[in-house]
Structures are given as C-alpha cells and as structure tokens.
Design a protein around this motif. Structure first.
Motif, PDB file in Angstrom:
ATOM      1  N   PHE A  95       0.808  -1.214   0.000  1.00  0.00           N
ATOM      2  CA  PHE A  95       0.000   0.000   0.000  1.00  0.00           C
ATOM      3  C   PHE A  95       0.849   1.275   0.000  1.00  0.00           C
ATOM      4  O   PHE A  95       0.484   2.280   0.594  1.00  0.00           O
ATOM      5  CB  PHE A  95      -0.968   0.006   1.200  1.00  0.00           C
ATOM      6  N   PHE A  96       1.986   1.201  -0.647  1.00  0.00           N
ATOM      7  CA  PHE A  96       2.940   2.305  -0.777  1.00  0.00           C
ATOM      8  C   PHE A  96       3.630   2.658   0.547  1.00  0.00           C
ATOM      9  O   PHE A  96       4.392   3.616   0.593  1.00  0.00           O
ATOM     10  CB  PHE A  96       2.287   3.541  -1.414  1.00  0.00           C
ATOM     11  N   ALA A  97       3.344   1.885   1.592  1.00  0.00           N
ATOM     12  CA  ALA A  97       4.148   1.982   2.819  1.00  0.00           C
ATOM     13  C   ALA A  97       5.183   0.866   2.745  1.00  0.00           C
ATOM     14  O   ALA A  97       5.319   0.045   3.653  1.00  0.00           O
ATOM     15  CB  ALA A  97       3.268   1.842   4.051  1.00  0.00           C
ATOM     16  N   ILE A  98       5.917   0.863   1.645  1.00  0.00           N
ATOM     17  CA  ILE A  98       6.773  -0.278   1.313  1.00  0.00           C
ATOM     18  C   ILE A  98       7.900  -0.461   2.321  1.00  0.00           C
ATOM     19  O   ILE A  98       8.272  -1.601   2.634  1.00  0.00           O
ATOM     20  CB  ILE A  98       7.323  -0.135  -0.131  1.00  0.00           C
ATOM     21  N   HIS A  99       8.429   0.638   2.847  1.00  0.00           N
ATOM     22  CA  HIS A  99       9.546   0.490   3.782  1.00  0.00           C
ATOM     23  C   HIS A  99       9.074  -0.102   5.111  1.00  0.00           C
ATOM     24  O   HIS A  99       9.805  -0.886   5.739  1.00  0.00           O
ATOM     25  CB  HIS A  99      10.237   1.832   4.016  1.00  0.00           C
ATOM     26  N   ALA A 100       7.878   0.242   5.544  1.00  0.00           N
ATOM     27  CA  ALA A 100       7.324  -0.354   6.766  1.00  0.00           C
ATOM     28  C   ALA A 100       7.186  -1.857   6.611  1.00  0.00           C
ATOM     29  O   ALA A 100       7.538  -2.635   7.517  1.00  0.00           O
ATOM     30  CB  ALA A 100       5.968   0.270   7.092  1.00  0.00           C
ATOM     31  N   ILE A 101       6.703  -2.292   5.456  1.00  0.00           N
ATOM     32  CA  ILE A 101       6.548  -3.727   5.207  1.00  0.00           C
ATOM     33  C   ILE A 101       7.910  -4.403   5.134  1.00  0.00           C
ATOM     34  O   ILE A 101       8.088  -5.538   5.608  1.00  0.00           O
ATOM     35  CB  ILE A 101       5.739  -3.948   3.915  1.00  0.00           C
ATOM     36  N   GLU A 102       8.898  -3.705   4.573  1.00  0.00           N
ATOM     37  CA  GLU A 102      10.261  -4.238   4.567  1.00  0.00           C
ATOM     38  C   GLU A 102      10.784  -4.421   5.990  1.00  0.00           C
ATOM     39  O   GLU A 102      11.322  -5.480   6.334  1.00  0.00           O
ATOM     40  CB  GLU A 102      11.193  -3.290   3.815  1.00  0.00           C
ATOM     41  N   GLY A 107       4.831 -10.968   0.273  1.00  0.00           N
ATOM     42  CA  GLY A 107       3.663 -10.376  -0.377  1.00  0.00           C
ATOM     43  C   GLY A 107       2.957  -9.320   0.446  1.00  0.00           C
ATOM     44  O   GLY A 107       1.862  -8.882   0.079  1.00  0.00           O
ATOM     45  N   GLY A 108       3.567  -8.921   1.557  1.00  0.00           N
ATOM     46  CA  GLY A 108       2.957  -7.884   2.384  1.00  0.00           C
ATOM     47  C   GLY A 108       1.891  -8.439   3.305  1.00  0.00           C
ATOM     48  O   GLY A 108       2.071  -9.476   3.935  1.00  0.00           O
ATOM     49  N   VAL A 109       0.759  -7.755   3.369  1.00  0.00           N
ATOM     50  CA  VAL A 109      -0.333  -8.148   4.255  1.00  0.00           C
ATOM     51  C   VAL A 109      -1.656  -8.068   3.499  1.00  0.00           C
ATOM     52  O   VAL A 109      -1.751  -7.449   2.436  1.00  0.00           O
ATOM     53  CB  VAL A 109      -0.406  -7.239   5.505  1.00  0.00           C
ATOM     54  N   THR A 110      -2.673  -8.687   4.079  1.00  0.00           N
ATOM     55  CA  THR A 110      -4.052  -8.459   3.648  1.00  0.00           C
ATOM     56  C   THR A 110      -4.625  -7.369   4.539  1.00  0.00           C
ATOM     57  O   THR A 110      -4.502  -7.441   5.763  1.00  0.00           O
ATOM     58  CB  THR A 110      -4.901  -9.732   3.794  1.00  0.00           C
ATOM     59  N   ARG A 111      -5.243  -6.363   3.949  1.00  0.00           N
ATOM     60  CA  ARG A 111      -5.741  -5.219   4.720  1.00  0.00           C
ATOM     61  C   ARG A 111      -7.247  -5.082   4.575  1.00  0.00           C
ATOM     62  O   ARG A 111      -7.787  -5.050   3.470  1.00  0.00           O
ATOM     63  CB  ARG A 111      -5.062  -3.934   4.249  1.00  0.00           C
ATOM     64  N   LEU A 112      -7.927  -4.997   5.703  1.00  0.00           N
ATOM     65  CA  LEU A 112      -9.367  -4.763   5.756  1.00  0.00           C
ATOM     66  C   LEU A 112      -9.602  -3.429   6.459  1.00  0.00           C
ATOM     67  O   LEU A 112      -9.152  -3.228   7.591  1.00  0.00           O
ATOM     68  CB  LEU A 112     -10.074  -5.881   6.519  1.00  0.00           C
ATOM     69  N   GLY A 113     -10.291  -2.516   5.802  1.00  0.00           N
ATOM     70  CA  GLY A 113     -10.526  -1.189   6.372  1.00  0.00           C
ATOM     71  C   GLY A 113     -12.006  -0.909   6.533  1.00  0.00           C
ATOM     72  O   GLY A 113     -12.800  -1.139   5.615  1.00  0.00           O
ATOM     73  N   ILE A 114     -12.378  -0.413   7.689  1.00  0.00           N
ATOM     74  CA  ILE A 114     -13.783  -0.148   7.995  1.00  0.00           C
ATOM     75  C   ILE A 114     -14.101   1.321   7.766  1.00  0.00           C
ATOM     76  O   ILE A 114     -13.335   2.210   8.150  1.00  0.00           O
ATOM     77  CB  ILE A 114     -14.092  -0.556   9.444  1.00  0.00           C
ATOM     78  N   SER A 115     -15.249   1.564   7.146  1.00  0.00           N
ATOM     79  CA  SER A 115     -15.748   2.916   6.897  1.00  0.00           C
ATOM     80  C   SER A 115     -17.144   3.035   7.491  1.00  0.00           C
ATOM     81  O   SER A 115     -17.710   2.061   7.994  1.00  0.00           O
ATOM     82  CB  SER A 115     -15.770   3.191   5.383  1.00  0.00           C
ATOM     83  N   ILE A 116     -17.710   4.233   7.421  1.00  0.00           N
ATOM     84  CA  ILE A 116     -18.983   4.463   8.119  1.00  0.00           C
ATOM     85  C   ILE A 116     -20.141   3.641   7.568  1.00  0.00           C
ATOM     86  O   ILE A 116     -21.117   3.414   8.268  1.00  0.00           O
ATOM     87  CB  ILE A 116     -19.374   5.954   8.091  1.00  0.00           C
ATOM     88  N   TYR A 117     -20.032   3.182   6.324  1.00  0.00           N
ATOM     89  CA  TYR A 117     -21.148   2.453   5.721  1.00  0.00           C
ATOM     90  C   TYR A 117     -21.083   0.944   5.968  1.00  0.00           C
ATOM     91  O   TYR A 117     -21.974   0.209   5.548  1.00  0.00           O
ATOM     92  CB  TYR A 117     -21.227   2.730   4.213  1.00  0.00           C
ATOM     93  N   ASN A 118     -20.054   0.467   6.631  1.00  0.00           N
ATOM     94  CA  ASN A 118     -19.961  -0.970   6.908  1.00  0.00           C
ATOM     95  C   ASN A 118     -20.867  -1.372   8.060  1.00  0.00           C
ATOM     96  O   ASN A 118     -21.218  -0.557   8.916  1.00  0.00           O
ATOM     97  CB  ASN A 118     -18.517  -1.376   7.197  1.00  0.00           C
ATOM     98  N   THR A 119     -21.258  -2.662   8.079  1.00  0.00           N
ATOM     99  CA  THR A 119     -22.236  -3.154   9.046  1.00  0.00           C
ATOM    100  C   THR A 119     -21.703  -4.360   9.802  1.00  0.00           C
ATOM    101  O   THR A 119     -20.731  -5.005   9.385  1.00  0.00           O
ATOM    102  CB  THR A 119     -23.537  -3.567   8.338  1.00  0.00           C
TER     103      THR A 119
END
Length: 407
Positions: A363-370, A378-390
């Motif tokens: 997610f372009f935070a490549i150095h953090a993942i390094e 392959g990095g991580v799987t990312r799930l992000g919650i927004s106001i419309y999620n249930t």
C-alpha cells in the motif's frame, strides 16, 4: 445500523451494486472510500451549470470562484484551521509534498537535518529523501516490531540542526495512530517545523491543527468520501516564506502560490459536498460543531466494528494480525494480517469470489513492510472499515477468512 447511521448506506449508490447476485462488501476504504450521492450530484451540478475558469466577469466564472472559496472554508472547518487562507489545493498529497520539498531544498542548508519515519507512506518519505541531493541529512525514525514508532529513537535523532519533521498521523498500512502531540512538543524544543500526513487519519478522527500546532498538514479527499484531490494546510505566514515553484502569472501569495495551473473545479465542488456530508452525521449550532460531533459518532461506530473484526480474526488458526490491538480507541479501524500457507494476494482472490473488496501488498508503505520482514511474503491483507460498513458484513468477512484458512 444504529443512529446516526440508519440512512447512511442508502446515500451511497455503489452499495446497492450486486455481482453474481450478491451485494459487494467494501472493506477497501483505506485506498479510497465509496462516494455518497450528494458528492456525485455536486460534481454533476458543476459541470451542468457552472463549468468555467476563474476570475471573470460572467456568471459561471463567478460561480466557480465561489465554489473554490466555499470549499476552502469547509476544509478550514474540517481541519480546525485559522481560516480559508490556510487551505491550498493540489492534485494529490504526493504532488504537494514534492512541491514543498523542492521549496525546502532552497531554504535548508547542507548539514541541516530532516526526520522522516519508517512507518510512513512513500508520499511522506520519497519527496523528503530528495533533499539529500542538496546536502540535507535525512534521518529515519525506527519502526518497532509491534507496529509502533520508536520514540526513544526519535528523541535521540532530533537535535538543534533539525529543521523539519515529517510524519504520518496514522499508518495506512497497519492502522497505528502515532503520538504526534508528543512529537510536536519535542519539535518545539528544537525550533523545528512539523509536517503531518493526515491521509489515513482524516476519515476517522477530528483534526484540530491549531490545537496540535503543526506547521503543515496534508490529506486526500478521496479517503473521506470525496473525489481525488489533495489538500494542504499551512500555518499562516509559512507558505509565503517558501520559494515555491510557480509561474510569473500565478498568484504569488498563500494559499494560491503552490497551486499550479487550472484546478479541478468539479472535484473542488465534490470536496465541499464531502465535508457537508460528514457534517450531516453530527449535530451542533455551527458547521465545526457538527463536524466534531460527527467524528465522535463515526469513531464510535467504526471502532466497535473494528473490535469485532479483530476479535473474530484473532481466533482463526494460522492468522497473525500485524500491529496493535484495539485496547485503545486511538487506533484506526484498519486490520492487517497474514495467513499461514496463503499469500495476501491469494487471500484477496478468495475474498473477491465472495464479493469482499480487500487489498493486499504494501500500500505504498513499502519500507514499513520491509522493516516488518513481510515484503518478500507479499505484504499483508488489509481490511478497512468505513462508516457504511455493518455488523453483518463483518460477521460474513470473519466467516469467509476462516473458510480460506481451512482450505
């Protein structure tokens, strides 16, 4: 969905879309949220009624001027800023930071120090790393294995030659909320400027730049229900003191001096509508009071869902959550994980089959993942919650990840 979000989902046309006879579940918000109808209407209305360039005598150009002015006013309220004169408009955060970096390269001297962090998105690293070409010393604050910045390392690296500190308010990669208030206090002691990247913070928390005391702040409207546009806050007087690249014909004063060429006026109309949408989720006498209350409501809703998601994922055998837990509300509602025997790409491919929109990678935070030792995996799987999620979406997502783990 509890009040005040009972009618939120109906305001997002994309949430009614089905694929293979099933609704889509949007957990891809950290890469850009879905957009409410009011924002779409504002953009359409501009193109249908007021499409013109600025500073003319006729009605549509005057309407364009008013749209831009009103958007600056709305963003000043959203960020707790001194006024619209502090709000500049750019293509995106990356472009704005590169413009600032070029200006700082003409102000800073060889041997001056700039601090960045290992946790940040490259948009708040790459532009500042170019200052090394001007003899500026660019140092990195270390990222700990827990997903938190090493503030002892920060304290050891800042000194009286430090002119600028650039850090994110929250990690787009793993959801860490940084202690930017502590950093501000330390920068005061060394008379250093502070630039904050609020791209991942602004969708979830109220920002008060006057209270924080930051000198610059950047954010992106497409992360908080608006169109693709970058926003820069500059403390009054600071932008005027920087030798920004600009044309002879451009306005030479802040906030206009960093704005190149003709701006995206339709998107600007959309940003204004996005702020109004956020304000509609709160109550109060003034626009800013509504925004502050809205963020309290947003935070409570998103945090509850994030706690549920975290707890459910944590029970899955072979799954490791990267970053902090949710024992503190100062945590973005973003959950990143790895799954034993599956790459993040494979996990997302399987989730996509169930219409769950999720991202994999760095997610372009490549150095953090390094630094976390996850890039080659392959990095991580990312799930992000927004106001419309249930809650129902979170339950289904947990069940789906568990099924993938059992494959």
């Amino acid at each position: 969905m509890p009040t005040p979000f009972a009618s939120v989902r109906s305001q997002f046309p994309s949430l009614s879309r089905q694929y293979n006879d099933r609704l889509l579940i949007f957990l891809d918000g950290p890469a850009g949220t879905q957009v409410p109808q009011s924002v779409i209407d504002a953009i359409t209305h501009y193109y249908s009624n007021s499409n013109a360039n600025t500073h003319g005598a006729f009605i549509t150009t005057k309407e364009t001027d008013r749209t831009i002015d009103e958007m600056r006013e709305r963003m000043a309220s959203l960020l707790g800023a001194e006024g619209p004169q502090t709000i500049s408009i750019g293509q995106n955060t990356t472009t704005l930071n590169f413009a600032l970096a070029r200006a700082f390269s003409r102000v800073l001297k060889p041997g001056d120090v700039v601090l960045i962090t290992q946790l940040d998105h490259e948009a708040n690293r790459g532009p500042w790393l170019t200052l090394r070409d001007a003899g500026v010393i660019v140092r990195e604050v270390k990222l700990l294995g827990t997903g938190v910045l090493d503030y002892e390392d920060f304290a050891s690296k800042i000194n009286d030659r430090t002119r600028l500190v650039c850090m994110g308010m929250s990690s787009n990669c793993i959801g860490t909320v940084n202690d930017f208030k502590l950093v501000r206090q330390i920068t005061y002691q060394h008379n250093a400027w502070l630039l904050l990247d609020a791209v991942h913070y602004a969708p979830h928390f109220f920002i008060d730049v006057k209270s924080i005391g930051c000198d610059f702040l950047v954010c992106s409207a497409y992360k908080f229900y608006g169109p693709h546009l970058g926003i820069l806050y500059s403390k009054p007087g600071l932008l005027d003191g920087l030798p920004i690249d600009r044309l002879r014909t451009a306005d030479q004063a802040a906030p206009f001096s960093i704005e190149t060429g003709t701006l995206n006026h339709a998107a600007i109309a959309g940003v204004k509508a996005a702020v109004d949408f956020i304000a509609s989720l709160g109550s109060g006498q003034s626009l800013q009071q509504k925004i502050i209350n809205a963020y309290q409501n947003i935070g409570a809703h998103e945090f509850a869902l994030a706690v549920k998601l975290y707890a459910g994922l944590k029970k899955i055998n072979g799954l490791s959550i990267i970053g902090q837990d949710f024992s503190s509300a100062k945590r973005a509602p973003t959950v990143s994980f790895t799954l034993e025997g599956k790459t993040p790409e494979q996990v997302c491919e399987q989730l996509a089959k169930k219409n769950i929109c999720a991202w994999d990678g760095h997610f372009f935070a490549i150095h953090a993942i390094e630094v976390l030792g996850l890039l080659e995996k392959g990095g991580v799987t990312r799930l992000g919650i927004s106001i419309y999620n249930t809650e129902e979406e979170i339950d289904f997502t947990i069940q789906s990840v568990a099924a993938i783990a059992a494959m």
